[in-house]
Enzyme design. Sequence first.
Site, PDB file in Angstrom:
ATOM      1  N   ILE A  59       0.782  -2.001  -0.129  1.00  0.00           N
ATOM      2  CA  ILE A  59      -0.278  -0.142  -0.578  1.00  0.00           C
ATOM      3  C   ILE A  59       1.225   1.397  -0.222  1.00  0.00           C
ATOM      4  CG2 ILE A  59      -2.139  -1.343   0.996  1.00  0.00           C
ATOM      5  CD1 ILE A  59      -1.385   0.001   3.779  1.00  0.00           C
ATOM      6  N   ALA A  82      -2.457  -3.970   6.872  1.00  0.00           N
ATOM      7  CA  ALA A  82      -1.881  -3.948   8.271  1.00  0.00           C
ATOM      8  C   ALA A  82      -0.778  -4.901   9.260  1.00  0.00           C
ATOM      9  CB  ALA A  82      -2.895  -3.458   9.259  1.00  0.00           C
ATOM     10  N   THR A 133      -9.901  -0.836  14.619  1.00  0.00           N
ATOM     11  CA  THR A 133      -9.841  -1.898  16.229  1.00  0.00           C
ATOM     12  C   THR A 133     -10.558  -1.121  16.974  1.00  0.00           C
ATOM     13  OG1 THR A 133      -8.461  -2.746  17.756  1.00  0.00           O
ATOM     14  CG2 THR A 133      -7.407  -1.335  16.486  1.00  0.00           C
ATOM     15  N   ASP A 134     -11.592  -1.863  18.680  1.00  0.00           N
ATOM     16  CA  ASP A 134     -11.294  -1.144  19.431  1.00  0.00           C
ATOM     17  C   ASP A 134     -10.211  -0.651  20.462  1.00  0.00           C
ATOM     18  OD1 ASP A 134     -10.779  -3.740  20.679  1.00  0.00           O
ATOM     19  OD2 ASP A 134     -12.727  -4.210  21.279  1.00  0.00           O
ATOM     20  N   GLU A 135      -8.873  -1.010  19.976  1.00  0.00           N
ATOM     21  CA  GLU A 135      -8.101  -1.167  20.856  1.00  0.00           C
ATOM     22  C   GLU A 135      -8.100   0.340  20.759  1.00  0.00           C
ATOM     23  OE1 GLU A 135      -4.746  -3.577  20.761  1.00  0.00           O
ATOM     24  OE2 GLU A 135      -6.329  -5.140  19.630  1.00  0.00           O
ATOM     25  N   TYR A 159       1.348  -0.814  18.393  1.00  0.00           N
ATOM     26  CA  TYR A 159       0.399  -1.137  17.232  1.00  0.00           C
ATOM     27  C   TYR A 159      -0.654  -0.447  17.914  1.00  0.00           C
ATOM     28  CZ  TYR A 159      -3.955  -3.675  15.630  1.00  0.00           C
ATOM     29  OH  TYR A 159      -5.332  -4.217  15.595  1.00  0.00           O
ATOM     30  N   ALA A 161      -1.557   2.596  19.007  1.00  0.00           N
ATOM     31  CA  ALA A 161      -1.131   4.585  18.430  1.00  0.00           C
ATOM     32  C   ALA A 161      -1.383   3.984  17.005  1.00  0.00           C
ATOM     33  CB  ALA A 161       0.274   4.318  19.585  1.00  0.00           C
ATOM     34  N   LYS A 163      -2.487   2.468  14.856  1.00  0.00           N
ATOM     35  CA  LYS A 163      -3.683   2.231  14.068  1.00  0.00           C
ATOM     36  C   LYS A 163      -4.920   4.098  14.483  1.00  0.00           C
ATOM     37  CE  LYS A 163      -5.817   0.103  12.636  1.00  0.00           C
ATOM     38  NZ  LYS A 163      -5.551  -0.657  10.962  1.00  0.00           N
ATOM     39  N   LYS A 198      -2.182 -15.661  17.137  1.00  0.00           N
ATOM     40  CA  LYS A 198      -2.646 -14.875  18.420  1.00  0.00           C
ATOM     41  C   LYS A 198      -4.136 -15.934  19.344  1.00  0.00           C
ATOM     42  CE  LYS A 198      -2.912 -10.846  15.960  1.00  0.00           C
ATOM     43  NZ  LYS A 198      -3.239 -10.384  14.502  1.00  0.00           N
ATOM     44  N   PRO A 214       0.345 -20.263  26.968  1.00  0.00           N
ATOM     45  CA  PRO A 214       0.532 -19.514  27.557  1.00  0.00           C
ATOM     46  C   PRO A 214      -0.606 -18.367  27.224  1.00  0.00           C
ATOM     47  CG  PRO A 214       1.493 -19.368  25.475  1.00  0.00           C
ATOM     48  CD  PRO A 214       0.223 -20.813  25.924  1.00  0.00           C
ATOM     49  N   PRO A 292       3.430  -6.526  28.874  1.00  0.00           N
ATOM     50  CA  PRO A 292       3.777  -4.434  28.923  1.00  0.00           C
ATOM     51  C   PRO A 292       2.716  -3.825  28.831  1.00  0.00           C
ATOM     52  CG  PRO A 292       5.669  -5.413  27.794  1.00  0.00           C
ATOM     53  CD  PRO A 292       4.930  -6.145  27.664  1.00  0.00           C
TER      54      PRO A 292
END
Length: 365
Positions: A59, A82, A133-135, A159, A161, A163, A198, A214, A292
């Site tokens: 892109i 992305a 994203t909702d993040e 990530y 930030a 987006k 993921k 994990p 973190p």
Amino acid sequence: MNFLVTGGAGFIGSAVCRHLCANPAYRVTNLDKLTYAGNLASLRPIENAHNYRFEQADICDERAVLDILRRDDIDIVMNLAAESHVDRSIDGPGTFIETNIVGTYRLLNTTLEYWRGLPEDRKTRFRLHHISTDEVFGDLPFDGGMFVEETPYAPSSPYSASKAASDHLVRAWHETYGLPVVLSNCSNNYGPYHFPEKLIPLVILNALDEKPLPVYGAGANVRDWLFVEDHARALELVATKGQVGESYNVGGNSERTNLSVVETICDLLDLRRPRAGGKRYRDLISFVTDRPGHDRRYAIDASKISRDLGWSPKENFDSGLARTVDWFLDNKWWWGPIREQRYAGERLGQSPVEDSPAEDRKGAA
Ligand code: NAD
Ligand code: TYD
């Protein structure tokens, strides 16, 4: 209607391509750089469809993207290209800045040039749909609240930030240059063809390999899970019927703690693929050092897209997760090569196109 789907070889982008191609009135061009996360095997169900074509491109490459927009007479651009994994963004933020921020900026420039050259009728119907994203909203307390479209942005990770920055650029290109844009912000997706870095696919495949599962921290963090095919339907609606300049939140109304997600996967596998000697998959759960800046809780209020565009999810978390586990059990042809690469000691993502700067290699899986 001619669509350009960027990032169409990724998890959500491939679901969007498969969904759109089922409509014979649509033509779909999939533009993807094929980073470690891009996998043409995810397009196998449509690779020979008359209304589908693939272009390997970045892109950031304005010339290549402009040529494709013009050649394929694109009416709707859906930007899913992305870097998408929070843990990778912590180890090496460089490619996140490059693709998510600079790439979106370049795509906006290219799209604006293309849009300005369209005849009036096609100019009116053109849309750029940016998938976010909702993040970007940061996190919520454990005891209440939901993200609405007006929630202020407060991203925590490199990530999210990156987006958030891209969302702001998209809105600025609408306000300043009049480019017709729509945005959507969704919660955590899961489902078939999910790259096994993921949480959900990683846990399914580690369990099948009898490897530790994990769980970061105490596993108390909450995510709102959305089945990817429900999301693909929502994205088609936003792209074709959304109001220009608006954004839409998309969520699955399925909040779960991470520990409960992992335990549910274990219980599904106990029934479908019992371990030898009467052992249970839950015994493989391993609590590890927390991420973190780990966001506590995400929860989406999806009432706007439901009210304005008539969307609601078809799957609840139990039905969607059972479908996902069954898909992974039945489709080793898809995930086997990805897992082999990992256990051969190679960094996840050794794809034919190596793109990450040295900074992004350190600490990668
Ligand atoms: P993914 O990592 O599975 O796929 C991303 C795709 O983009 C890959 O095919 C990759 O090759 C391609 N790509 C990367 N850089 C590119 C570039 N410079 N040019 C062209 N193609 C490039 O991601 P995903 O999970 O499918 O996410 C898609 C979009 O949805 C992203 O914008 C992500 O931020 C957003 N999103 C994802 C989730 C989720 O739960 N997966 C949740 C909310 C929002
Ligand atoms: P992930 O699937 O990476 O999505 P995101 O970070 O975008 O939400 O992680 C989902 C949740 O699961 C998140 O709270 C981090 C946690 N997690 C684990 O506990 N263990 C893991 O191995 C991974 C990858 C994630």
